[in-house]
Design an enzyme around this catalytic site. Structure first.
Site, short mmCIF file in Angstrom:
data_model
loop_
_atom_site.label_atom_id
_atom_site.label_comp_id
_atom_site.label_asym_id
_atom_site.label_seq_id
_atom_site.Cartn_x
_atom_site.Cartn_y
_atom_site.Cartn_z
N SER A 45 0.80 -1.22 0.00
CA SER A 45 0.00 0.00 0.00
C SER A 45 0.84 1.28 0.00
O SER A 45 0.33 2.35 -0.31
CB SER A 45 -0.95 0.01 1.20
OG SER A 45 -0.24 0.15 2.41
N LYS A 62 0.80 4.58 6.97
CA LYS A 62 0.26 5.36 5.85
C LYS A 62 0.88 6.76 5.89
O LYS A 62 1.60 7.12 6.81
CB LYS A 62 -1.26 5.50 5.95
CG LYS A 62 -2.03 4.19 6.04
CD LYS A 62 -2.05 3.40 4.75
CE LYS A 62 -2.85 2.11 4.91
NZ LYS A 62 -2.77 1.27 3.70
#
Length: 278
Positions: free
Chosen positions: A42, A119
């Protein structure tokens, strides 16, 4: 008798040494740096599956989430930070708290599952965030992207989970070149980094997210392959993340292995050892 007593003392000393070492390691991990393996794609190309890094826990101060999670499914052990230190949480505050900056790569505790996620910080408290045709809008201002060619990787099983990458150039056979479009995104504070795009999809066009006070909005750099704040926590995403759930900032990759096991030395990526994270 003397030999038995001596042997017994040696065993006791060995146990004490191990216990002390574990206590020191626990304190070090709780207060300073926490190890983190990258399990998914990701955050490509910034972080690859198999990158190993230490999370700087001093960057934002300390909360209940600073307690280490001990999760070992194989042995039936599931002691996450909330079970160990949950009594210290609930007020969304931090001890010696520092404010994260837009563009930081942050490890945080998922508000529902308790799992650690990594993230990039996009939206600050009070921001209004929207994605329009793949471009982030913060408080009505588009975050500029400059096209930067393509990101290429082999179509092969990646990491212990044997994940296969998604490609912008269609179905790619084993050993083929998997490509994604790459752009350089620049935040208002000047922080720049690469983001990847596979193709048009629903998450490229969203409504307006109003980030609550004391919360943050996160996205993965591999934009079309990231479960992040664009999805609600109940829909498999992370939603808005409370301040107290931040664990620390990822500053540098220490080690990297592209194989199914870190013991496969021929898969080590020496060019990523001690690489700074932008």
């Amino acid at each position: 008798m003397a030999k038995t007593e001596k042997a017994g003392n040696a065993v006791v000393e060995t146990i004490k040494t191990v216990v002390y070492a574990l206590l020191i390691a626990g304190v070090f991990r709780t207060l300073f740096f926490q190890p983190f393996w990258i399990p998914s794609g990701s955050m490509k190309q910034t972080l690859l599956i198999g990158d190993f890094l230490f999370v700087n826990k001093m960057a934002y101060g300390y909360s209940y989430a600073s307690c280490p999670s001990i999760i070992m499914p194989r042995f039936g052990i599931n002691l996450d930070a909330e079970k160990l230190c949950g009594a210290l949480g609930g007020d969304n505050k931090r001890l010696l708290g520092g404010e994260p900056e837009r563009g930081d790569v942050v490890v945080f505790r998922h508000p529902i599952t308790g799992r650690d996620y990594i993230k990039r910080l996009i939206g600050l408290p009070g921001d209004k965030v929207q994605i329009t045709d793949g471009v982030i809008q913060i408080n009505g201002v588009a975050i500029p992207q400059t096209q930067d060619g393509e990101f290429e990787e082999l179509m092969e099983l990646q990491g212990p989970q044997g994940l296969r990458p998604r490609c912008a150039n269609g179905a790619v056979g084993q050993g083929g070149i998997c490509k994604k479009d790459r752009a350089i995104e620049t935040m208002p504070n000047g922080k720049s980094y690469a983001v990847l795009n596979i193709g048009p999809q629903a998450s490229d066009r969203t409504g307006v997210y109003s980030v609550p006070e004391g919360h943050y909005f996160f996205m993965g750099d591999n934009r079309d392959n990231s479960a992040d704040s664009r999805l609600a926590q109940t829909a498999g995403g992370v939603g808005f993340v409370p301040y107290e759930n931040l664990i620390g900032r990822a500053d540098r990759i220490v080690f990297s292995s592209g194989g199914r096991s870190m013991l496969f030395f021929w898969t080590w990526r020496s060019d990523r050892f001690f690489k700074g994270i932008k």
